[in-house]
Design an enzyme around this catalytic site. Structure first.
Site, PDB file in Angstrom:
ATOM      1  N   SER A  98       0.823  -1.195   0.000  1.00 14.41           N
ATOM      2  CA  SER A  98       0.000   0.000   0.000  1.00 14.41           C
ATOM      3  C   SER A  98       0.867   1.258   0.000  1.00 14.41           C
ATOM      4  O   SER A  98       1.684   1.447  -0.906  1.00 14.41           O
ATOM      5  CB  SER A  98      -0.963  -0.041   1.196  1.00 14.41           C
ATOM      6  OG  SER A  98      -1.933   0.969   1.121  1.00 14.41           O
ATOM      7  N   ASP A 213      -9.757  -4.951  -4.639  1.00  9.48           N
ATOM      8  CA  ASP A 213      -9.228  -3.876  -3.803  1.00  9.48           C
ATOM      9  C   ASP A 213     -10.119  -2.628  -3.905  1.00  9.48           C
ATOM     10  O   ASP A 213     -10.309  -2.079  -4.982  1.00  9.48           O
ATOM     11  CB  ASP A 213      -7.793  -3.537  -4.228  1.00  9.48           C
ATOM     12  CG  ASP A 213      -7.060  -2.693  -3.201  1.00  9.48           C
ATOM     13  OD1 ASP A 213      -7.725  -1.980  -2.425  1.00  9.48           O
ATOM     14  OD2 ASP A 213      -5.819  -2.753  -3.171  1.00  9.48           O
ATOM     15  N   HIS A 241      -7.552  -5.504  -0.240  1.00  2.00           N
ATOM     16  CA  HIS A 241      -6.340  -4.698  -0.106  1.00  2.00           C
ATOM     17  C   HIS A 241      -5.216  -5.412   0.644  1.00  2.00           C
ATOM     18  O   HIS A 241      -4.096  -4.911   0.679  1.00  2.00           O
ATOM     19  CB  HIS A 241      -6.696  -3.388   0.610  1.00  2.00           C
ATOM     20  CG  HIS A 241      -5.644  -2.332   0.546  1.00  2.00           C
ATOM     21  ND1 HIS A 241      -5.100  -1.882  -0.647  1.00  2.00           N
ATOM     22  CD2 HIS A 241      -5.010  -1.646   1.529  1.00  2.00           C
ATOM     23  CE1 HIS A 241      -4.195  -0.952  -0.386  1.00  2.00           C
ATOM     24  NE2 HIS A 241      -4.105  -0.788   0.908  1.00  2.00           N
TER      25      HIS A 241
END
Length: 260
Positions: A98, A213, A241
């Protein structure tokens, strides 16, 4: 082994180093607003496969010191450089999730890939920024009711059902961060991006991304893949995610194959 490494005057970063004698080394960079603890289900397995696993907490998160400043991509990338130099790491795989993926990208570009021979991007915030409206919502939530904001992340981050105790574990990882650092990193994610860095990545790159996601759409991974010449994109069909949690067994196998 666990230790603190001073990355600048008055700021120490926490490092967990498992199986220091492992044949291959992976340095894991966590995502927002978490800590190295997010990789528990990698650290349970990979060291037994002769892999050295190093987890670090960004400044402001986990067990690291929590200064009021220093939360832009350049400074966070510089912190990684200090870790790599201090531990004398060479020929490692750098794995970033991320926002940590964006920081890993910036590290490669800013420090010419020093010490790194392979890169893993896990649902990375790339190539663009977090949309302004979404980022402002996270910032406002952080500054007004951070526990509520953190509690809402599980619906965004996970594709598979997780138990109430697992939800609480994940929530507590987020609570370890400071409010000011949690907000400051999201400001960076809103106002900066790594698009201009991608052309400077020349190491073999594995891009892992959940098809479902809701935080960083899969289309972002496809664009990142096009902009990194030596990259492979692997979609995770049953993940949002956090594929290292949603599909941990598949993730671990894929990571081991890539590292070897």
């Amino acid at each position: 082994m666990e230790y603190f490494i001073t990355v600048e005057s008055g700021v120490r970063v926490f490092v967990q180093d498992l199986n220091p004698m492992g044949k291959k080394t992976i340095l894991f960079i966590h995502g927002w607003p978490l800590s190295h603890k997010q990789y528990e289900y990698q650290f349970n397995i990979l060291p037994s496969m002769n892999i050295r696993c190093i987890g670090m907490d960004w400044r402001g998160f986990g067990n690291s010191d929590k200064p009021f400043v220093g939360y832009n991509f350049d400074r966070l990338a510089d912190d990684i450089r200090v870790i790599i130099e201090t531990l004398k790491l060479k020929d490692i795989t750098l794995a970033g999730h991320s926002a940590g993926g964006a920081v890993a990208i910036r590290y490669i570009a800013r420090h010419q890939g020093y010490g790194v021979s392979k890169l893993v991007l896990i649902d990375a915030q790339s190539p663009g920024s977090v949309p302004q409206q979404d980022a402002n919502m996270f910032i406002s939530g952080t500054l007004t009711d951070r526990p509520k904001m953190l509690a809402g992340l599980t619906d965004l981050f996970f594709f598979k059902h997780i138990t109430a105790p697992f939800t609480e574990w994940f929530f507590q990882i987020g609570l370890q961060g400071a409010g000011w650092s949690t907000a400051a990193v999201m400001v960076t994610l809103r106002d900066e991006n790594v698009r201009g860095d991608l052309g400077q990545i020349h190491v073999p790159t594995l891009i892992i991304h959940g098809l479902h996601d809701k935080v960083v759409p899969f289309a972002n991974a496809e664009e990142t893949h096009k902009l990194i010449s030596n990259s492979v994109l692997v979609p995770f069909h049953y993940s949002s995610h956090v594929p290292f949690l949603d599909e941990r067994d598949y993730f671990n196998r894929l990571l081991m194959q890539f590292v070897e």
